[in-house]
Each structure stands twice: as structure tokens, then as C-alpha cells.
Design an enzyme around this catalytic site. Sequence first.
Site, PDB file in Angstrom:
ATOM      1  N   ILE A   1       1.056  -1.409   0.261  1.00 61.60           N
ATOM      2  CA  ILE A   1       0.191   0.380   0.169  1.00 61.60           C
ATOM      3  C   ILE A   1       0.734   1.109   0.001  1.00 61.60           C
ATOM      4  O   ILE A   1      -0.009   2.432  -0.735  1.00 61.60           O
ATOM      5  CB  ILE A   1      -1.068  -0.303   1.700  1.00 61.60           C
ATOM      6  N   PHE A   2       2.065   1.168   0.940  1.00 59.93           N
ATOM      7  CA  PHE A   2       2.575   2.426   0.186  1.00 59.93           C
ATOM      8  C   PHE A   2       4.372   1.460   1.134  1.00 59.93           C
ATOM      9  O   PHE A   2       4.714   0.907   1.560  1.00 59.93           O
ATOM     10  CB  PHE A   2       2.505   3.029   2.563  1.00 59.93           C
TER      11      PHE A   2
ATOM     12  N   ARG B   1       7.321  14.686  19.242  1.00 58.91           N
ATOM     13  CA  ARG B   1       6.838  13.500  17.725  1.00 58.91           C
ATOM     14  C   ARG B   1       5.571  13.426  17.667  1.00 58.91           C
ATOM     15  O   ARG B   1       4.411  13.839  18.438  1.00 58.91           O
ATOM     16  CB  ARG B   1       6.815  12.229  19.322  1.00 58.91           C
TER      17      ARG B   1
ATOM     18  N   ALA C   1      18.405   7.618  20.105  1.00 56.68           N
ATOM     19  CA  ALA C   1      17.826   5.918  19.397  1.00 56.68           C
ATOM     20  C   ALA C   1      17.705   6.448  17.758  1.00 56.68           C
ATOM     21  O   ALA C   1      17.221   7.695  17.941  1.00 56.68           O
ATOM     22  CB  ALA C   1      16.143   5.472  20.405  1.00 56.68           C
TER      23      ALA C   1
ATOM     24  N   GLU D   1      23.833   6.870  15.979  1.00 58.01           N
ATOM     25  CA  GLU D   1      23.034   8.097  16.671  1.00 58.01           C
ATOM     26  C   GLU D   1      23.401   8.320  17.811  1.00 58.01           C
ATOM     27  O   GLU D   1      22.591   9.630  18.303  1.00 58.01           O
ATOM     28  CB  GLU D   1      21.691   6.414  17.111  1.00 58.01           C
TER      29      GLU D   1
ATOM     30  N   GLU E   1      22.293  12.657  18.225  1.00 54.71           N
ATOM     31  CA  GLU E   1      21.202  12.874  19.003  1.00 54.71           C
ATOM     32  C   GLU E   1      22.242  13.344  20.256  1.00 54.71           C
ATOM     33  O   GLU E   1      21.258  14.341  21.357  1.00 54.71           O
ATOM     34  CB  GLU E   1      20.990  11.929  19.507  1.00 54.71           C
TER      35      GLU E   1
ATOM     36  N   PRO F   1       4.635  -6.724  18.075  1.00 49.33           N
ATOM     37  CA  PRO F   1       3.891  -7.448  17.023  1.00 49.33           C
ATOM     38  C   PRO F   1       3.004  -7.675  16.051  1.00 49.33           C
ATOM     39  O   PRO F   1       2.942  -8.440  15.347  1.00 49.33           O
ATOM     40  CB  PRO F   1       5.028  -9.011  17.912  1.00 49.33           C
ATOM     41  N   GLY F   2       1.814  -6.904  16.776  1.00 51.33           N
ATOM     42  CA  GLY F   2       0.934  -7.372  15.851  1.00 51.33           C
ATOM     43  C   GLY F   2       0.199  -7.267  14.526  1.00 51.33           C
ATOM     44  O   GLY F   2       0.209  -7.107  14.031  1.00 51.33           O
TER      45      GLY F   2
ATOM     46  N   GLU G   1       9.437  -4.133  13.510  1.00 47.70           N
ATOM     47  CA  GLU G   1      10.354  -3.544  13.539  1.00 47.70           C
ATOM     48  C   GLU G   1      11.236  -3.751  15.315  1.00 47.70           C
ATOM     49  O   GLU G   1      10.432  -4.402  16.445  1.00 47.70           O
ATOM     50  CB  GLU G   1       9.590  -2.218  14.517  1.00 47.70           C
TER      51      GLU G   1
ATOM     52  N   GLU H   1      16.081  16.943  12.845  1.00 43.41           N
ATOM     53  CA  GLU H   1      16.052  17.115  14.587  1.00 43.41           C
ATOM     54  C   GLU H   1      16.567  17.894  15.422  1.00 43.41           C
ATOM     55  O   GLU H   1      17.529  18.390  14.988  1.00 43.41           O
ATOM     56  CB  GLU H   1      16.606  15.091  14.627  1.00 43.41           C
TER      57      GLU H   1
END
Length: 182
Positions: free
Chosen positions: A14-15, A64, A76, A92, A96, A114-115, A119, A141
Site C-alpha cells: 500500500i505504501f 513526536r 535512539a 545515533e 542525538e 508485533p501485532g 520493528e 532533528e
Amino acid sequence: MNTFEEKTLKRETIFDGKIITLHVDEVELPNGKTSKREIVKHPGAVAIIMITDEDKLVLVEQYRKPLERSLFEIPAGKMENGESPETTAKRELEEETGYTCEKLNPIASFYTSPGFSDELVHLFKAENILKVENPKTEEDEFLRLHEVTFEQALTLIDEQKIYDAKTVYAIQYWKIQRALRK
């Protein structure tokens, strides 16, 4: 077939973006019926626990967009294609925080959701941290560094300023390590 395995019959992308790819899979369920699964494919990420010599946890405050607010988090970031978790963690950390470290100790790896997503986050603890002269930073950032005590970290959780699983996990790890030192 595994008792709970779902066999993919058809996949539609889809993307396909810079960070994620979204598929909709038609699957055959263990009982023979079919269903749809929306799956986010992610390249993986790292997170770093960095505790100063003063026993303070280094956090970054960052806006965010999906939540429409700022959070305090451990450093992260997303793994780049072909990059090892250790390489990503060092990159990172510098981008950061402006720090590097002599050693990265792997703590754990875990799936975030995980559903619907694959990742996988690799959590490290930075040892022997060193300030970097002229650190490399990301143009898009905007971060503010904070060094917090254990008690301040707990307050930030209560205030829902720390509100992500990787940072709460890191604070629990820190709590255990503090208890073992006593």
C-alpha cells in the site's frame, strides 16, 4: 503447518516510504478461513542507555508528531540499510547527544508492536562516554539534552513525559543495576 501459522496467500504493498513499508496480506488461518493483516515493515532501530559518572540518565526531549507533543526518551534511531546495530548505536549517540563511547554492551532486543509491525529495537548500554568535538547532527532533528536522576526519571514517567516503552524498559534496567550495586 505450525498450529497457529497464517499462510500468506496474497500481498499488496500500500505504501513504500523512507522509514516504513505497509503491506496488506490476505492470509489463510489455521482453521482454513481467510483474513486480512495490515503489516508495517521496518528496518529496525537501536536505543542507548547512557548513564553519566554522576549516575544520571541522559535523555533527549523531542517533539513526536504522531502524538502531537514532546517526549523525553533515551537516544535512539533507525538502522540504515546494511548497518549493524552497533554502528547505528554509535552514530545515533553522536547525532542525538554529541557523545560517543568506548564500548557498547548489548542489553536486549525486542519487538515494539508485533501485532502489526516487525520493528526490532536493539538496546545497548554505553560505557566510558566521551564528548565529541564537532558532532555530526541531523538537519531535521530538534532535540534538547537532559541529565536526570533516577528519582527525576520516575517523576517524568508519572507525569507522562516519559511515555514510550524503550525508555521505561531502560529505566527498569537502571533500577535493577542500581539494586545490584547496593
